[in-house]
Write a protein that holds these residues in place. Structure first.
Motif, PDB file in Angstrom:
ATOM      1  N   LEU A  17      55.366 -88.820-123.828  1.00  0.00           N
ATOM      2  CA  LEU A  17      54.327 -89.323-122.934  1.00  0.00           C
ATOM      3  C   LEU A  17      54.176 -88.393-121.725  1.00  0.00           C
ATOM      4  CD1 LEU A  17      52.369 -91.707-122.592  1.00  0.00           C
ATOM      5  CD2 LEU A  17      54.141 -92.891-121.317  1.00  0.00           C
ATOM      6  N   GLN A  18      55.302 -87.922-121.203  1.00  0.00           N
ATOM      7  CA  GLN A  18      55.277 -86.965-120.094  1.00  0.00           C
ATOM      8  C   GLN A  18      54.638 -85.650-120.505  1.00  0.00           C
ATOM      9  OE1 GLN A  18      59.457 -86.933-119.127  1.00  0.00           O
ATOM     10  NE2 GLN A  18      59.316 -88.703-117.764  1.00  0.00           N
ATOM     11  N   LYS A  19      54.920 -85.233-121.736  1.00  0.00           N
ATOM     12  CA  LYS A  19      54.291 -84.012-122.257  1.00  0.00           C
ATOM     13  C   LYS A  19      52.779 -84.195-122.352  1.00  0.00           C
ATOM     14  CE  LYS A  19      56.111 -81.766-125.791  1.00  0.00           C
ATOM     15  NZ  LYS A  19      56.689 -80.442-125.573  1.00  0.00           N
ATOM     16  N   ALA A  20      52.355 -85.388-122.768  1.00  0.00           N
ATOM     17  CA  ALA A  20      50.925 -85.678-122.867  1.00  0.00           C
ATOM     18  C   ALA A  20      50.264 -85.638-121.491  1.00  0.00           C
ATOM     19  CB  ALA A  20      50.711 -87.045-123.520  1.00  0.00           C
ATOM     20  N   GLN A  21      50.943 -86.210-120.499  1.00  0.00           N
ATOM     21  CA  GLN A  21      50.408 -86.209-119.131  1.00  0.00           C
ATOM     22  C   GLN A  21      50.277 -84.787-118.595  1.00  0.00           C
ATOM     23  OE1 GLN A  21      53.431 -88.784-117.545  1.00  0.00           O
ATOM     24  NE2 GLN A  21      52.144 -90.622-117.673  1.00  0.00           N
ATOM     25  N   ALA A  22      51.297 -83.961-118.851  1.00  0.00           N
ATOM     26  CA  ALA A  22      51.263 -82.573-118.394  1.00  0.00           C
ATOM     27  C   ALA A  22      50.146 -81.809-119.091  1.00  0.00           C
ATOM     28  CB  ALA A  22      52.611 -81.903-118.660  1.00  0.00           C
ATOM     29  N   SER A  23      49.940 -82.073-120.372  1.00  0.00           N
ATOM     30  CA  SER A  23      48.883 -81.391-121.125  1.00  0.00           C
ATOM     31  C   SER A  23      47.504 -81.814-120.643  1.00  0.00           C
ATOM     32  CB  SER A  23      49.028 -81.690-122.625  1.00  0.00           C
ATOM     33  OG  SER A  23      50.232 -81.140-123.125  1.00  0.00           O
ATOM     34  N   LEU A  24      47.372 -83.081-120.262  1.00  0.00           N
ATOM     35  CA  LEU A  24      46.084 -83.557-119.734  1.00  0.00           C
ATOM     36  C   LEU A  24      45.771 -82.876-118.405  1.00  0.00           C
ATOM     37  CD1 LEU A  24      43.744 -85.545-120.206  1.00  0.00           C
ATOM     38  CD2 LEU A  24      45.019 -87.232-118.873  1.00  0.00           C
ATOM     39  N   LYS A  25      46.801 -82.739-117.574  1.00  0.00           N
ATOM     40  CA  LYS A  25      46.626 -82.052-116.299  1.00  0.00           C
ATOM     41  C   LYS A  25      46.216 -80.599-116.514  1.00  0.00           C
ATOM     42  CE  LYS A  25      48.976 -81.354-111.866  1.00  0.00           C
ATOM     43  NZ  LYS A  25      50.244 -81.568-111.109  1.00  0.00           N
ATOM     44  N   ALA A  26      46.760 -79.991-117.574  1.00  0.00           N
ATOM     45  CA  ALA A  26      46.431 -78.591-117.891  1.00  0.00           C
ATOM     46  C   ALA A  26      45.141 -78.485-118.699  1.00  0.00           C
ATOM     47  CB  ALA A  26      47.585 -77.969-118.673  1.00  0.00           C
ATOM     48  N   LYS A  27      44.522 -79.624-118.994  1.00  0.00           N
ATOM     49  CA  LYS A  27      43.277 -79.688-119.761  1.00  0.00           C
ATOM     50  C   LYS A  27      43.432 -79.140-121.177  1.00  0.00           C
ATOM     51  CE  LYS A  27      40.282 -79.646-115.694  1.00  0.00           C
ATOM     52  NZ  LYS A  27      39.124 -79.039-115.010  1.00  0.00           N
ATOM     53  N   ASN A  28      44.639 -79.311-121.711  1.00  0.00           N
ATOM     54  CA  ASN A  28      44.885 -78.940-123.100  1.00  0.00           C
ATOM     55  C   ASN A  28      44.796 -80.230-123.923  1.00  0.00           C
ATOM     56  OD1 ASN A  28      45.859 -78.030-125.577  1.00  0.00           O
ATOM     57  ND2 ASN A  28      47.250 -76.561-124.612  1.00  0.00           N
ATOM     58  N   PHE A  29      43.560 -80.614-124.230  1.00  0.00           N
ATOM     59  CA  PHE A  29      43.313 -81.952-124.753  1.00  0.00           C
ATOM     60  C   PHE A  29      43.859 -82.178-126.169  1.00  0.00           C
ATOM     61  CE2 PHE A  29      39.744 -81.058-121.735  1.00  0.00           C
ATOM     62  CZ  PHE A  29      40.212 -81.876-120.723  1.00  0.00           C
ATOM     63  N   ALA A  30      43.874 -81.136-126.976  1.00  0.00           N
ATOM     64  CA  ALA A  30      44.427 -81.279-128.330  1.00  0.00           C
ATOM     65  C   ALA A  30      45.918 -81.600-128.260  1.00  0.00           C
ATOM     66  CB  ALA A  30      44.188 -80.003-129.131  1.00  0.00           C
ATOM     67  N   GLN A  31      46.618 -80.952-127.346  1.00  0.00           N
ATOM     68  CA  GLN A  31      48.048 -81.212-127.191  1.00  0.00           C
ATOM     69  C   GLN A  31      48.306 -82.596-126.608  1.00  0.00           C
ATOM     70  OE1 GLN A  31      50.238 -78.144-125.181  1.00  0.00           O
ATOM     71  NE2 GLN A  31      49.793 -76.595-126.747  1.00  0.00           N
ATOM     72  N   VAL A  32      47.368 -83.072-125.795  1.00  0.00           N
ATOM     73  CA  VAL A  32      47.499 -84.438-125.261  1.00  0.00           C
ATOM     74  C   VAL A  32      47.560 -85.425-126.418  1.00  0.00           C
ATOM     75  CG1 VAL A  32      46.394 -86.268-123.935  1.00  0.00           C
ATOM     76  CG2 VAL A  32      46.310 -83.920-123.098  1.00  0.00           C
ATOM     77  N   ILE A  33      46.624 -85.304-127.333  1.00  0.00           N
ATOM     78  CA  ILE A  33      46.569 -86.228-128.469  1.00  0.00           C
ATOM     79  C   ILE A  33      47.817 -86.109-129.331  1.00  0.00           C
ATOM     80  CG2 ILE A  33      45.314 -86.782-130.591  1.00  0.00           C
ATOM     81  CD1 ILE A  33      42.739 -85.920-129.127  1.00  0.00           C
ATOM     82  N   GLU A  34      48.233 -84.871-129.586  1.00  0.00           N
ATOM     83  CA  GLU A  34      49.419 -84.638-130.403  1.00  0.00           C
ATOM     84  C   GLU A  34      50.663 -85.280-129.784  1.00  0.00           C
ATOM     85  OE1 GLU A  34      52.125 -80.867-132.043  1.00  0.00           O
ATOM     86  OE2 GLU A  34      50.161 -80.505-131.149  1.00  0.00           O
ATOM     87  N   ALA A  35      50.851 -85.063-128.486  1.00  0.00           N
ATOM     88  CA  ALA A  35      52.024 -85.612-127.805  1.00  0.00           C
ATOM     89  C   ALA A  35      51.945 -87.130-127.712  1.00  0.00           C
ATOM     90  CB  ALA A  35      52.161 -84.999-126.417  1.00  0.00           C
ATOM     91  N   ALA A  36      50.748 -87.661-127.446  1.00  0.00           N
ATOM     92  CA  ALA A  36      50.581 -89.114-127.335  1.00  0.00           C
ATOM     93  C   ALA A  36      50.871 -89.798-128.669  1.00  0.00           C
ATOM     94  CB  ALA A  36      49.173 -89.448-126.865  1.00  0.00           C
ATOM     95  N   GLU A  37      50.435 -89.190-129.742  1.00  0.00           N
ATOM     96  CA  GLU A  37      50.693 -89.775-131.059  1.00  0.00           C
ATOM     97  C   GLU A  37      52.187 -89.732-131.401  1.00  0.00           C
ATOM     98  OE1 GLU A  37      46.539 -89.303-133.519  1.00  0.00           O
ATOM     99  OE2 GLU A  37      47.875 -87.545-133.483  1.00  0.00           O
TER     100      GLU A  37
END
Length: 311
Positions: free
Chosen positions: A200-220
């Motif tokens: 979840l923390q990885k997803a938050q960091a990826s969202l902040k970096a605007k790496n949206f594909a990684q957000v979804i991957e980490a959230a899943e």
């Protein structure tokens, strides 16, 4: 001839006297060790016993019994000193002393002491690591937990704490590896909760970096370990940014299902309705607009869309 015989007798008596003196000195040194031990000075006692061993060994067969006694005492005493270090939370000193105890016990054939010391060693390392963890000294705690795992890779508690320490240090990948090790060795429930948090923390960091594909991957991944409304919300936001409305709808629906009383639940339902409307799914759009028709913030807009869709 008589003179030669007398000389030989004198030499023999002299040698016998010397051996007797050496054995007496060894015995006295041994007794000094015993007295020091009775007085509670274990280090002084150990030093006396070691000196007595050297003296008694030099006496050959005459000192054999004393040598056996000393060899029974030294391994136990060496380990006892290590245990005292543990009581005083002097973990580094304890570990070093345990290593000495193992070495001397092996040398003297004290198998029970070897087994006890080798069992105590990892316990001391774990105590040291846990103390550092409690003090939030995560860098040193991580190294200590790694030392525990080096001697016992199945120590799930150490792996769990290592994962937490590494996560606190920002080493997400290291934390994930440690937590997976903990899960594989009996700490699955606790490890999975923490793994979900790390992803979840990885997803938050990826969202902040605007790496949206990684957000979804980490959230899943987070939801694989422990389903979370926040993970679905992050994934939905990222999917919206990627213009993947189908995924956004799916993630948002799971979010409001898990968090129906969230402060932003009405806003999310309105968003779902709008996304369905954009996708041409009139029935689902109406369904979700109806859910917020009486909402103080979104009600008026929802009713307008309901009227428009019903025309």
């Amino acid at each position: 001839m008589k003179k030669i015989v007398l000389t030989l007798i004198a030499v023999a008596l002299s040698a016998s006297f010397a051996f007797a003196q050496d054995l007496a000195q060894a015995t006295e040194t041994y007794n000094n060790g015993a007295n020091s031990l009775s007085a509670g000075d274990k280090n002084a006692a150990l030093e006396y016993f070691q000196k007595a061993l050297t003296l008694a060994t030099a006496c050959g067969e005459d000192g054999a019994e004393l040598v056996d006694n000393i060899k029974n005492v030294i391994p136990n005493l060496t380990l006892s000193i290590a245990k005292d270090f543990v009581k005083e939370s002097k973990f580094d000193e304890a570990v070093a002393q345990i290593e000495k105890a193992v070495a001397v016990a092996k040398e003297f054939g004290a198998d029970e002491i070897v087994a006890e010391a080798e069992t105590l060693g990892p316990q001391v390392l774990m105590s040291k690591a846990s103390s550092l963890f409690s003090a939030k000294d995560f860098a040193n705690a991580a190294e200590a937990f790694k030392a525990v795992l080096a001697s016992d890779p199945t120590n799930a508690a150490a792996a769990l704490r290592l994962g937490q320490s590494l996560n606190s240090l920002g080493d997400k990948d290291g934390a994930i590896a440690a937590l997976e090790q903990a899960a594989a060795n009996g700490q699955e429930a606790n490890a999975n909760k923490l793994l979900s948090t790390v992803y979840l923390q990885k997803a938050q960091a990826s969202l902040k970096a605007k790496n949206f594909a990684q957000v979804i991957e980490a959230a899943e991944k987070a939801n694989e370990y422990n389903e979370s409304a926040n993970a679905y919300k992050l994934a939905a936001s990222a999917a919206s940014q990627l213009k993947d409305n189908a995924k956004a709808i799916s993630f948002y629906e799971k979010y409001v299902e898990l968090a129906p009383n969230a402060k932003d639940a009405s806003g999310v339902k309105f968003t779902i309705a709008a996304l369905y409307q954009q996708a041409g799914n009139k029935a689902k759009a109406l369904e979700f607009y109806q859910k917020v028709a009486s909402d103080a913030t979104y009600g008026a807009q929802a009713k307008q869309q309901i009227d428009a869709l019903n025309k």
